[in-house]
Design a protein around this motif. Sequence first.
Motif, PDB file in Angstrom:
ATOM      1  N   ILE A   1       0.989  -0.951  -0.122  1.00 30.59           N
ATOM      2  CA  ILE A   1       0.251   0.128  -0.103  1.00 30.59           C
ATOM      3  C   ILE A   1       0.892   1.288   0.304  1.00 30.59           C
ATOM      4  CG2 ILE A   1      -2.024   1.479   1.694  1.00 30.59           C
ATOM      5  CD1 ILE A   1      -2.965  -1.344   2.804  1.00 30.59           C
TER       6      ILE A   1
ATOM      7  N   ILE B   1       1.231   4.154  -2.739  1.00 29.75           N
ATOM      8  CA  ILE B   1       1.280   5.484  -2.588  1.00 29.75           C
ATOM      9  C   ILE B   1       2.940   6.862  -2.610  1.00 29.75           C
ATOM     10  CG2 ILE B   1       1.236   6.772  -0.674  1.00 29.75           C
ATOM     11  CD1 ILE B   1      -0.819   4.916   1.456  1.00 29.75           C
TER      12      ILE B   1
ATOM     13  N   ALA C   1       1.360   6.947  -5.982  1.00 24.00           N
ATOM     14  CA  ALA C   1       0.666   7.838  -6.940  1.00 24.00           C
ATOM     15  C   ALA C   1       1.768   9.201  -6.482  1.00 24.00           C
ATOM     16  CB  ALA C   1      -0.010   7.535  -5.212  1.00 24.00           C
TER      17      ALA C   1
ATOM     18  N   ARG D   1       4.231   2.975 -13.229  1.00 25.06           N
ATOM     19  CA  ARG D   1       4.042   1.497 -13.639  1.00 25.06           C
ATOM     20  C   ARG D   1       4.840   0.700 -11.691  1.00 25.06           C
ATOM     21  NH1 ARG D   1       4.057   0.064 -19.324  1.00 25.06           N
ATOM     22  NH2 ARG D   1       5.168  -1.247 -18.768  1.00 25.06           N
TER      23      ARG D   1
ATOM     24  N   VAL E   1       1.585  -0.572 -10.667  1.00 24.60           N
ATOM     25  CA  VAL E   1       0.673  -1.919 -10.868  1.00 24.60           C
ATOM     26  C   VAL E   1       1.723  -2.772  -9.862  1.00 24.60           C
ATOM     27  CG1 VAL E   1       0.780  -2.827 -12.960  1.00 24.60           C
ATOM     28  CG2 VAL E   1       0.995  -0.786 -13.216  1.00 24.60           C
TER      29      VAL E   1
ATOM     30  N   ARG F   1       0.382  -5.939  -3.267  1.00 23.66           N
ATOM     31  CA  ARG F   1      -0.606  -5.801  -2.275  1.00 23.66           C
ATOM     32  C   ARG F   1      -1.829  -7.023  -2.621  1.00 23.66           C
ATOM     33  NH1 ARG F   1      -5.524  -4.136  -2.901  1.00 23.66           N
ATOM     34  NH2 ARG F   1      -5.070  -2.979  -4.775  1.00 23.66           N
TER      35      ARG F   1
ATOM     36  N   LEU G   1      -1.283  -9.802  -3.580  1.00 25.27           N
ATOM     37  CA  LEU G   1      -0.388 -11.155  -3.367  1.00 25.27           C
ATOM     38  C   LEU G   1      -0.155 -11.433  -2.399  1.00 25.27           C
ATOM     39  CD1 LEU G   1       0.717 -14.371  -4.282  1.00 25.27           C
ATOM     40  CD2 LEU G   1       2.399 -13.077  -4.353  1.00 25.27           C
TER      41      LEU G   1
ATOM     42  N   ARG H   1      -4.189 -11.974  -0.792  1.00 26.53           N
ATOM     43  CA  ARG H   1      -4.588 -13.705  -0.376  1.00 26.53           C
ATOM     44  C   ARG H   1      -3.637 -13.968  -0.072  1.00 26.53           C
ATOM     45  NH1 ARG H   1      -4.316 -15.580  -6.717  1.00 26.53           N
ATOM     46  NH2 ARG H   1      -5.407 -17.672  -5.939  1.00 26.53           N
TER      47      ARG H   1
ATOM     48  N   LEU I   1      -2.177 -20.684  -5.929  1.00 29.48           N
ATOM     49  CA  LEU I   1      -1.718 -20.039  -5.252  1.00 29.48           C
ATOM     50  C   LEU I   1      -0.679 -19.187  -5.987  1.00 29.48           C
ATOM     51  CD1 LEU I   1      -2.138 -17.470  -2.933  1.00 29.48           C
ATOM     52  CD2 LEU I   1      -1.101 -19.133  -1.178  1.00 29.48           C
TER      53      LEU I   1
ATOM     54  N   ALA J   1      -0.406 -18.138  -8.993  1.00 26.49           N
ATOM     55  CA  ALA J   1      -0.904 -17.036  -9.525  1.00 26.49           C
ATOM     56  C   ALA J   1      -0.023 -15.862  -9.628  1.00 26.49           C
ATOM     57  CB  ALA J   1      -2.012 -16.821  -8.374  1.00 26.49           C
ATOM     58  N   PHE J   2       1.227 -16.047  -8.497  1.00 25.44           N
ATOM     59  CA  PHE J   2       1.992 -15.585  -8.211  1.00 25.44           C
ATOM     60  C   PHE J   2       3.527 -16.174  -9.078  1.00 25.44           C
ATOM     61  CE2 PHE J   2       6.524 -15.324  -6.128  1.00 25.44           C
ATOM     62  CZ  PHE J   2       6.338 -14.099  -5.342  1.00 25.44           C
TER      63      PHE J   2
ATOM     64  N   ALA K   1       2.954  -6.398 -18.890  1.00 22.42           N
ATOM     65  CA  ALA K   1       2.378  -5.201 -18.280  1.00 22.42           C
ATOM     66  C   ALA K   1       1.405  -4.736 -18.578  1.00 22.42           C
ATOM     67  CB  ALA K   1       3.641  -4.328 -18.391  1.00 22.42           C
ATOM     68  N   VAL K   2       0.552  -4.457 -17.113  1.00 19.62           N
ATOM     69  CA  VAL K   2      -0.757  -3.861 -17.360  1.00 19.62           C
ATOM     70  C   VAL K   2      -0.159  -2.466 -17.173  1.00 19.62           C
ATOM     71  CG1 VAL K   2      -2.865  -3.706 -15.990  1.00 19.62           C
ATOM     72  CG2 VAL K   2      -1.324  -5.612 -15.781  1.00 19.62           C
ATOM     73  N   GLN K   3      -1.278  -2.416 -18.085  1.00 20.73           N
ATOM     74  CA  GLN K   3      -1.039  -0.581 -18.672  1.00 20.73           C
ATOM     75  C   GLN K   3      -1.868   0.543 -17.447  1.00 20.73           C
ATOM     76  OE1 GLN K   3       0.780   1.144 -20.643  1.00 20.73           O
ATOM     77  NE2 GLN K   3       1.795  -0.768 -21.496  1.00 20.73           N
ATOM     78  N   PRO K   4      -1.932   0.957 -17.145  1.00 20.49           N
ATOM     79  CA  PRO K   4      -2.372   2.048 -16.030  1.00 20.49           C
ATOM     80  C   PRO K   4      -3.023   2.519 -16.582  1.00 20.49           C
ATOM     81  CG  PRO K   4      -0.396   3.116 -15.724  1.00 20.49           C
ATOM     82  CD  PRO K   4       0.033   2.398 -17.583  1.00 20.49           C
TER      83      PRO K   4
ATOM     84  N   ASP L   1      -6.204   5.815 -16.624  1.00 17.86           N
ATOM     85  CA  ASP L   1      -6.146   6.854 -15.325  1.00 17.86           C
ATOM     86  C   ASP L   1      -7.547   8.303 -15.101  1.00 17.86           C
ATOM     87  OD1 ASP L   1      -4.060   8.103 -16.769  1.00 17.86           O
ATOM     88  OD2 ASP L   1      -4.116   7.966 -18.556  1.00 17.86           O
TER      89      ASP L   1
ATOM     90  N   THR M   1      -7.104   6.455  -6.318  1.00 19.28           N
ATOM     91  CA  THR M   1      -6.878   5.149  -5.517  1.00 19.28           C
ATOM     92  C   THR M   1      -7.673   6.282  -4.082  1.00 19.28           C
ATOM     93  OG1 THR M   1      -5.008   4.229  -7.136  1.00 19.28           O
ATOM     94  CG2 THR M   1      -4.476   3.511  -4.371  1.00 19.28           C
TER      95      THR M   1
ATOM     96  N   ALA N   1      -5.467   8.773  -1.649  1.00 16.07           N
ATOM     97  CA  ALA N   1      -4.016   8.183  -1.394  1.00 16.07           C
ATOM     98  C   ALA N   1      -2.732   9.143  -1.995  1.00 16.07           C
ATOM     99  CB  ALA N   1      -3.583   6.892  -2.314  1.00 16.07           C
ATOM    100  N   THR N   2      -3.289  10.051  -2.960  1.00 16.18           N
ATOM    101  CA  THR N   2      -1.875  11.149  -3.106  1.00 16.18           C
ATOM    102  C   THR N   2      -2.390  11.953  -1.590  1.00 16.18           C
ATOM    103  OG1 THR N   2      -4.199  12.078  -4.053  1.00 16.18           O
ATOM    104  CG2 THR N   2      -3.019  11.474  -5.264  1.00 16.18           C
TER     105      THR N   2
ATOM    106  N   LEU O   1      -6.811  -1.085   0.131  1.00 19.07           N
ATOM    107  CA  LEU O   1      -6.726  -0.072  -0.452  1.00 19.07           C
ATOM    108  C   LEU O   1      -7.471  -0.845  -1.722  1.00 19.07           C
ATOM    109  CD1 LEU O   1      -3.064   1.034  -1.866  1.00 19.07           C
ATOM    110  CD2 LEU O   1      -4.840   0.416  -3.580  1.00 19.07           C
TER     111      LEU O   1
END
Lengths: 489, 176
Positions: free
Chosen positions: A337, A341, A344, A352, A355, A361, A363, A366, B13, B16-17, B25-28, B30, B34, B49-50, B121
Amino acid sequence: MIQEWTFQKKVTAGFAVMVGLAVLTAAVSIYAAVTVASSMDRVIFVQARGLAEASRLNAASARQVAAFRMFLLFPEERFLQERNAGSQEFLEVLGRLDKLVITDESKRMLAAIRQRSAEALESQNRTIALRQSKGQETAVRFDLAETFPLRQRLEQEATAFVNREERLLDEAKRESNTRTSIVIAVVTCLGAVAVLFAAVIALLLGRTLSRQVGSAVQHVQSSSAELQTASTQQATGAREASTAMNEVSTTMSELLVTSRQIAESAQQVAHIAEETAQAAGAGDLTVVKTQESIAAIRQQVDVIVSHMLDLGKKSQQIGGILDIINELAEQTNILSINATIEAAGAGEAGKRFAVVGDEIRKLAERVASFTKETRGLIEEIRGAVNTTVMATEGGSKAVDAGLQHFQEVTRGFKQIAGMVATTTQAAREIELSTKQQMTAVEQVNAAITGAAQATRETEASSGQTLQTATQLASLSHELSRIVQPQVAA
Amino acid sequence: MNSAIGPEVLDELRRAFDAAFAAPAVQPVDDLATLITIRVAGQAFALRATEITALAKRSRIVPVPSRVPELMGLAGIRGALVPVYDLASILGLSRTNEPQWFVLTQCEAQLALAVDEIEGLIEVRKTNLFTHDTFPSGGHVRQLARIGTDKRAVVDITAVVETIRQHAGLSVPAQE
C-alpha cells in the motif's frame, strides 16, 4: 354379731337355749317334786306317824289304866302284868314319839307327859300296894284321891299332845298342798315360758334362716345364672376353639408339608450356593485378568494423551508460525500500500511501479486470506486436539473409574465369594434348622391334635356344665320358691 | 473442517504468484482514483492515497502538553518524532477503541493521524466520486465514494491539516 353367725351356730344356739330351758324346767320340776315329796314325807312320816303314835300312846294309857282298874277289882297277877305291859308300851310309844317330834313344844309336852306318867305310875304302884295290903276300898279311895287326878292330868296332857299333833298334821297338809300348788304354778309358768321362748326362737330362727337361706338361694340362683351364661360362653368358646384347633391342625399339617419343601429347597440352595462359590472364584480370576487388561489400556491411553498433548503443542507452534506469516503478509500488504502511495505521489513516473505494488498487495492479501483460513484450520486442529485430549483424559478417567469399578467388582466378587460361603453355611444351617423345625412342627402337630381332642372334650364338658348350670338354676329357683315364695313369685 | 485449503489451493496460489511475473505489463488507467479504506470510531471512511505519504503500525505514543486538544502525543515513526493527532476527535466522533494505525501525511512537517483500522486499498472510478457538503464531519468530508452498493465518506486530509494548523495557531480560519 348374731347376724354373722353361721346356720349351724344359730341352730345350735337355739337348741342350746331350748335345752337350757328344758333343763331349767326339769330342775325346777325335780326340785319342786323333791320339795313336795319332802313335805309329803314330813306330813306322812312325821306328823301322821306322830299322830298314830299319839293314838297308840292313848291306847297304851287306856290299856294300862284298864288293867290297873281290873287289878283293883280283881287283884290278879295277870291284870298287874297287863298293867305293866301297858306301862311298858306307854313308855315305848313315848320313846318313839321323842324321836319323831321335832318341835320344842312337842318335846316339852312329851317331857311333861313322861313326868306325869311317872307320877301316875308311882301313884298306881302305891294304889296297888294298898290294894294288896289293905284292900279294895282303901286302894280305891287312895286312887280316887291321888292317882285319879294324876291320871286325868296325864290324859289331858296326852289329849293336848294329840290335838297338837293333829293340828300340826293339818298345818303340814296345808303347807304341803300350798307347796304343791306353788310347784305346779312354777312348773306351769316355766313350761309356758319355755314354750313361748321356744316359739320365739323358732320364729327368729325361721326368719333368720329363711332370710339367710333365701339370700343364699338367691345368690345360688344368680350364680347359677351367671354360671349358665359362662357355661354357654365357654361352650361357644370351646366350640370355636375346637374349630380353630382343627384349622390350626390343618394349617400345621400344611406347614409340615411346607417345611419339608423348605428343607428340600434349602438343600438345593446349599448345592447352588456351592456352585455359585466356585463360579465366583472363577469370576474373581477373570476379573483379575480384566483388571490387568484395563491397566494396559490405561497405559496406552496415557501414551495417547501424551501424543495428543505433543500434537497440541505442535499445533500451537504452527499457530505461532502462522502468526508470523500473517504478520509478514500484513506488513507486505502495508508495504505494498505504501508503495502504491509512493507511486501515486511520484506522479506519472510511478504509475508502472504502482502496478507492481498492486500485484504485490493482492498477493499479500491472498496470502493473508489463506493464512487466516490456515489459522482457522489450525484452530480447528487445536480444538480437535483439545477435544481429543479432553476426551482421552475423560477416557483415562473413565478407565480409572473402570479400573476402580473393577477393583470394586473384585472386592465385590470377594465379598460375593465370602457371602456365598456365608450363604452356603446359612443354607446348611437353614436346612438343619428346617429339619429341626419340621421335627418341632411334627411335635407341635401332635400336641395340637391332642389339644384339639382336649378342646372337643372341653366342648363336651362345657355342654355338661351348661346342663348342670341349667339344672342348678332350676333347682335354686325351686328352692327359692320353697324358702321365700313371695320373693320367688 | 474447512476444506478450502488443500494441495490444489496451494497450486493455485503458486500459479497466481508465478503468473504475476509472467503476465504482460498492465497499462495504468487514468480515470481511477486510489482510496485507502479505514475505520474511525466504528465508522467507515476513505482517504485519498495522493494525500498521504505512508501507513505505519501504531507504536508507543508519548503524551505531551499542547493547546491542541486532538494531539495524542509524539511517536517514533521511521526514525523521526512525529506528532500524532486523533482523527476521530478531529471528525467530531467519540472514540470507542484505541487506534491501531498511523496515517502519515505532509504539510510543513510530517504528522500522523491515528485511526482504528486499515481495511485496505481500493481503486474507484472518478465518476463514482461525487461532492457531498452536508456530511456531519465539521467540514472535513466533501466527497462520497460509491463502492458497489455502499457509499463511503472520503476524508479531506487537506482540511484536516488546516484544522490542526488553526488549532495550533498557525493559521487563521477563513472568513465564510
